[in-house]
Enzyme design. Structure first.
Site, PDB file in Angstrom:
ATOM      1  N   TYR A 114      11.817 -13.144  -8.894  1.00 26.89           N
ATOM      2  CA  TYR A 114      12.661 -14.307  -8.671  1.00 26.89           C
ATOM      3  C   TYR A 114      13.981 -14.129  -9.411  1.00 26.89           C
ATOM      4  CZ  TYR A 114      13.789 -18.614  -6.589  1.00 26.89           C
ATOM      5  OH  TYR A 114      14.434 -19.533  -5.819  1.00 26.89           O
ATOM      6  N   ARG A 167      23.242 -21.777   0.548  1.00 23.74           N
ATOM      7  CA  ARG A 167      23.597 -21.769  -0.877  1.00 23.74           C
ATOM      8  C   ARG A 167      22.478 -21.072  -1.647  1.00 23.74           C
ATOM      9  NH1 ARG A 167      21.395 -25.011  -4.905  1.00 23.74           N
ATOM     10  NH2 ARG A 167      20.445 -23.004  -4.922  1.00 23.74           N
ATOM     11  N   LYS A 185       9.821 -17.543  -3.797  1.00 23.41           N
ATOM     12  CA  LYS A 185       9.302 -18.835  -4.265  1.00 23.41           C
ATOM     13  C   LYS A 185       7.819 -18.964  -3.963  1.00 23.41           C
ATOM     14  CE  LYS A 185      12.197 -21.800  -6.056  1.00 23.41           C
ATOM     15  NZ  LYS A 185      12.932 -23.019  -6.254  1.00 23.41           N
ATOM     16  N   GLU A 256      14.860 -25.406   0.696  1.00 25.45           N
ATOM     17  CA  GLU A 256      15.289 -24.570  -0.421  1.00 25.45           C
ATOM     18  C   GLU A 256      16.641 -23.927  -0.148  1.00 25.45           C
ATOM     19  OE1 GLU A 256      13.446 -24.083  -3.202  1.00 25.45           O
ATOM     20  OE2 GLU A 256      14.956 -22.745  -4.038  1.00 25.45           O
ATOM     21  N   ASP A 257      17.546 -24.079  -1.088  1.00 25.78           N
ATOM     22  CA  ASP A 257      18.849 -23.402  -1.029  1.00 25.78           C
ATOM     23  C   ASP A 257      19.642 -23.703   0.246  1.00 25.78           C
ATOM     24  OD1 ASP A 257      18.339 -22.572  -3.543  1.00 25.78           O
ATOM     25  OD2 ASP A 257      18.452 -20.435  -3.160  1.00 25.78           O
ATOM     26  N   ASP A 279      13.300 -28.682  -3.594  1.00 22.80           N
ATOM     27  CA  ASP A 279      13.103 -28.217  -4.967  1.00 22.80           C
ATOM     28  C   ASP A 279      14.418 -28.173  -5.756  1.00 22.80           C
ATOM     29  OD1 ASP A 279      11.358 -27.161  -7.042  1.00 22.80           O
ATOM     30  OD2 ASP A 279      12.600 -25.377  -6.840  1.00 22.80           O
ATOM     31  N   ASP A 280      15.511 -27.860  -5.069  1.00 20.72           N
ATOM     32  CA  ASP A 280      16.799 -27.778  -5.783  1.00 20.72           C
ATOM     33  C   ASP A 280      17.188 -29.134  -6.352  1.00 20.72           C
ATOM     34  OD1 ASP A 280      17.250 -25.029  -4.984  1.00 20.72           O
ATOM     35  OD2 ASP A 280      17.482 -25.873  -2.978  1.00 20.72           O
ATOM     36  N   ASN A 419      22.326 -20.285 -12.117  1.00 21.82           N
ATOM     37  CA  ASN A 419      21.706 -18.982 -11.820  1.00 21.82           C
ATOM     38  C   ASN A 419      22.594 -18.178 -10.886  1.00 21.82           C
ATOM     39  OD1 ASN A 419      19.226 -19.508 -13.166  1.00 21.82           O
ATOM     40  ND2 ASN A 419      18.602 -20.808 -11.458  1.00 21.82           N
TER      41      ASN A 419
HETATM   42  P1  NAD Z   1      25.669 -27.328  -5.408  1.00 23.17           P
HETATM   43  O1  NAD Z   1      26.514 -26.440  -4.577  1.00 23.17           O
HETATM   44  O2  NAD Z   1      24.923 -28.425  -4.751  1.00 23.17           O
HETATM   45  O3  NAD Z   1      26.560 -27.988  -6.555  1.00 23.17           O
HETATM   46  C1  NAD Z   1      27.506 -27.304  -7.323  1.00 23.17           C
HETATM   47  C2  NAD Z   1      28.390 -28.346  -7.985  1.00 23.17           C
HETATM   48  O4  NAD Z   1      29.272 -27.693  -8.894  1.00 23.17           O
HETATM   49  C3  NAD Z   1      29.266 -29.139  -7.015  1.00 23.17           C
HETATM   50  O5  NAD Z   1      29.229 -30.500  -7.351  1.00 23.17           O
HETATM   51  C4  NAD Z   1      30.669 -28.611  -7.284  1.00 23.17           C
HETATM   52  O6  NAD Z   1      31.646 -29.607  -7.089  1.00 23.17           O
HETATM   53  C5  NAD Z   1      30.555 -28.275  -8.745  1.00 23.17           C
HETATM   54  N1  NAD Z   1      31.588 -27.348  -9.179  1.00 23.17           N
HETATM   55  C6  NAD Z   1      32.099 -26.276  -8.534  1.00 23.17           C
HETATM   56  N2  NAD Z   1      33.090 -25.742  -9.268  1.00 23.17           N
HETATM   57  C7  NAD Z   1      33.200 -26.486 -10.384  1.00 23.17           C
HETATM   58  C8  NAD Z   1      34.057 -26.443 -11.499  1.00 23.17           C
HETATM   59  N3  NAD Z   1      34.984 -25.518 -11.598  1.00 23.17           N
HETATM   60  N4  NAD Z   1      33.887 -27.365 -12.448  1.00 23.17           N
HETATM   61  C9  NAD Z   1      32.948 -28.310 -12.350  1.00 23.17           C
HETATM   62  N5  NAD Z   1      32.114 -28.395 -11.309  1.00 23.17           N
HETATM   63  C10 NAD Z   1      32.250 -27.494 -10.334  1.00 23.17           C
HETATM   64  O7  NAD Z   1      24.664 -26.389  -6.183  1.00 23.17           O
HETATM   65  P2  NAD Z   1      23.356 -26.821  -6.992  1.00 23.17           P
HETATM   66  O8  NAD Z   1      22.166 -26.720  -6.127  1.00 23.17           O
HETATM   67  O9  NAD Z   1      23.587 -28.082  -7.681  1.00 23.17           O
HETATM   68  O10 NAD Z   1      23.247 -25.605  -8.019  1.00 23.17           O
HETATM   69  C11 NAD Z   1      24.242 -25.401  -8.984  1.00 23.17           C
HETATM   70  C12 NAD Z   1      23.796 -24.324  -9.934  1.00 23.17           C
HETATM   71  O11 NAD Z   1      22.616 -24.739 -10.620  1.00 23.17           O
HETATM   72  C13 NAD Z   1      23.444 -22.996  -9.257  1.00 23.17           C
HETATM   73  O12 NAD Z   1      23.943 -21.929 -10.019  1.00 23.17           O
HETATM   74  C14 NAD Z   1      21.950 -22.965  -9.289  1.00 23.17           C
HETATM   75  O13 NAD Z   1      21.433 -21.641  -9.372  1.00 23.17           O
HETATM   76  C15 NAD Z   1      21.650 -23.721 -10.554  1.00 23.17           C
HETATM   77  N6  NAD Z   1      20.305 -24.291 -10.549  1.00 23.17           N
HETATM   78  C16 NAD Z   1      19.508 -24.060 -11.623  1.00 23.17           C
HETATM   79  C17 NAD Z   1      18.239 -24.548 -11.650  1.00 23.17           C
HETATM   80  C18 NAD Z   1      17.380 -24.291 -12.850  1.00 23.17           C
HETATM   81  O14 NAD Z   1      17.820 -23.723 -13.781  1.00 23.17           O
HETATM   82  N7  NAD Z   1      16.148 -24.715 -12.884  1.00 23.17           N
HETATM   83  C19 NAD Z   1      17.759 -25.265 -10.582  1.00 23.17           C
HETATM   84  C20 NAD Z   1      18.599 -25.516  -9.492  1.00 23.17           C
HETATM   85  C21 NAD Z   1      19.883 -25.027  -9.493  1.00 23.17           C
END
Ligand code: NAD
Length: 562
Positions: A114, A167, A185, A256-257, A279-280, A419
């Site tokens: 993963y 995504r 997953k 997912e994603d 899950d996200d 991530n």
């Molecule tokens: P998403 O695309 O839904 O959201 C991303 C957000 O970041 C958006 O609101 C965007 O406006 C904002 N953004 C972009 N550029 C920015 C900047 N310069 N400053 C501030 N905000 C900014 O994506 P997501 O599903 O919310 O995932 C975001 C991140 O979180 C990914 O890297 C994902 O891998 C990570 N994530 C981690 C976990 C975990 O650790 N368990 C779980 C889910 C997602």
């Protein structure tokens, strides 16, 4: 055959009833069936009875010996991507051995199957493609999705992970290459919670990609067209969802994603109609809430006295905020007060009521306040106790931001959840160094231990794998017809309750990964309990729910077939 595959003979009987095609496999067919193949571990008796004599080298090895061999092979590979390729090929030929390796070495193997390695594997998908795994449904398949589902060799599917590749982790639109994510997953469902592999179905829905580089790549295996939106997109998703209800009526669909506009919309559209979750949004929320609850045990503060600042207001950030609002309300706060504890910075700055560019999920957290352009300015203005990074913006928690958090708080909570590792808002070493070791840190992808002034900190990994496999097992054990936020709330509480004082003493806000199956079983029981209490199933509650959960857990040890 395979009578010990599950924790109880009853579950084994069910397995054989629903997989009659596995009966009677012999010879080469048996060696080519990954659910049954044991390779060099077939005994003399089995080799004679099942037509295997001569098809295997003469020496008979135990699963333990095979495990040592594959472990050495994995470790000897020059790169993580090579390790990933080897592990996938092992899964394709011997699932029991693959899951023995996953289960016994989960801490070492999870980052390979993963995040972060799976991200690279998706980027290189076409080049490392060997055998297809899962189902591919594209725009060309409109009107035929049911037939596609019928092509899947297993009749009883209970857990589906589906992506449209828009995504992938923090890597963006990877189109059909995103298939690595559902496959990875679902491997975690099995490794972490013992959901039997044959109950799992990975699906990729290909509606094109807006990634021009991919469309120009001669090896790309998906549709070379811009992403379809609107009615054609919705129609294909709806056809898929309906076909699942017909062909696999007991299956839960995990989205997912997906890109965030579709993710929120589809969750809203289907959550009250079918058994589904995202899950996200929901899994991330649950794992983050568990980390927050553990962090409070270190700082000794209460949840209701916290101020949360999120960098990123997408699926993860808003998902966490919504679950936090529920948790704060459970502590007695009004909804309005609870929302005011959660603040967001997105790509345009602080989210405030005066902004005109906000989608509805962001608007729920837009408070009356002057706007600020930078994260540092937001930290200084709002004085948060917890800073949570979910923006995919590597390095967003720079020295000044982290130091500002350190000035405001004796134990600043810094969660850099983006991530893969390359996208983390800061590293564990940075968080500890810039706060003189006072930070309570967790990340999305794993970071190594870090020693500062003689004290070793073990950063926790806020990995969704602590939550979704257990939730899935609970859904399966109770034949849930719906998935609710309450289930993710109880899952967070169970997970936090599994964190020991020893974990906290080294700064780890999650339990040791080696306890993941124990954690998942406890989450499954709590989730199933919610299902029965809320009447979300037609199944009768088993007298001993925990026993039922444990009996369903797949055991990757070999069994004697004859
Ligand atoms: P998403 O695309 O839904 O959201 C991303 C957000 O970041 C958006 O609101 C965007 O406006 C904002 N953004 C972009 N550029 C920015 C900047 N310069 N400053 C501030 N905000 C900014 O994506 P997501 O599903 O919310 O995932 C975001 C991140 O979180 C990914 O890297 C994902 O891998 C990570 N994530 C981690 C976990 C975990 O650790 N368990 C779980 C889910 C997602």
């Amino acid at each position: 055959m395979n009578k010990h595959r599950f924790g109880s003979p009853a579950a084994a009987t069910i397995f054989m009833q629903v997989h009659p095609h596995l009966h009677g496999k012999r010879g080469v067919d048996l060696l080519h069936e990954p659910l049954l193949n044991k390779g060099t571990a077939f005994t003399e008796r089995e080799r004679d009875a099942l037509g295997l004599r001569g098809l295997l080298p003469p020496r008979i090895t135990t699963q333990q010996e095979q495990l040592a061999r594959v472990l050495e092979t994995v470790r000897n590979k020059p790169t993580d991507l090579e390790r990933y390729i080897y592990l996938v090929s092992l899964q394709e030929r011997n699932e029991n051995l693959f899951y023995r390796l996953m289960t016994d070495y989960i801490g070492e193997m999870m980052p390979l199957i993963y995040t972060p390695t799976v991200g690279l594997a998706c980027q290189r998908y076409a080049l490392i493609f060997r055998r297809p795994r899962g189902l591919f449904i594209s725009l060309r398949d409109r009107g035929h999705v049911k037939q596609i589902l019928q092509n899947w060799p297993h009749a009883d599917v209970r857990m589906i992970v589906v992506t449209d590749g828009e995504r992938i982790l923090g890597l963006g639109d990877l189109g059909t290459n995103g298939m690595g994510i559902p496959v990875g997953k679902l491997s975690l469902y099995t490794a972490c919670a013992g959901v039997a592999p044959e109950l799992c179905l990975p699906v990729t829905i290909d509606v094109g990609t807006n990634n021009q580089e991919l469309r120009d790549d001669t090896h790309y295996l998906g549709l070379r067209q811009p992403r379809e939106r609107g009615a054609a997109y919705d129609g294909l998703i709806d056809e898929f969802v309906n076909a699942v209800q017909d062909i696999f009526p007991l299956a839960c669909i995990q989205f997912e994603d997906f890109g965030n506009a579709n993710a929120f919309r589809l969750l809203q559209q289907y959550r009250d109609r079918i058994c589904t979750f995202n899950d996200d949004i929901q899994g991330t929320a649950s794992v983050a809430l568990a980390g927050i609850l553990s962090a409070l045990r270190i700082s000794g503060a209460s949840l209701s006295s916290q101020c949360f600042l999120f960098q990123g207001a997408g699926e993860a950030g808003i998902g966490i905020g919504e679950l936090l609002v529920g948790a704060l309300r459970a502590e007695g706060l009004s909804e309005a007060d609870a929302r005011r504890r959660c603040w967001y910075v997105d790509s345009k700055g602080l989210i405030v009521a005066s902004r005109q560019d906000l989608s509805s999920h962001k608007r729920n957290f837009a408070h009356d306040h002057p706007g600020t352009k930078t994260l540092l300015a937001a930290v200084e203005a709002l004085r948060p106790t917890m800073l949570i990074g979910v923006s995919g913006m590597a390095g967003a928690f720079d020295e000044r931001v982290v130091q500002a958090m350190g000035k405001l708080n004796p134990h600043p909570v810094i969660f850099a959840l983006s991530n893969p590792t390359s996208k983390a808002e800061c590293t564990a070493a940075q968080a500890y160094t810039w706060t003189e070791g006072r930070a309570i840190f967790a990340s999305g992808s794993p970071f190594p231990d870090f020693t500062l002034h003689g004290r070793t900190h073990q950063p926790g990994q806020g990995n969704n794998a602590y939550i979704f496999p257990g939730v899935g097992l609970g859904i399966i054990a109770s034949q849930a017809q719906r998935v609710t936020d309450e289930m993710f709330f109880v899952a967070a509480k169970v997970l936090a309750g599994k964190v020991t004082d020893g974990d906290l003493s080294v700064g780890r806000v999650y339990p040791d990964l080696h306890r993941i199956r124990e954690v998942s079983a406890a989450i499954a029981e709590a989730v199933a309990e919610v299902v029965f209490e809320r009447g979300l199933t037609t199944m009768r509650r088993p007298v001993n729910l925990f026993e039922r959960v444990q009996a369903l857990m797949y055991d990757p040890n070999y069994t004697e077939y004859v």
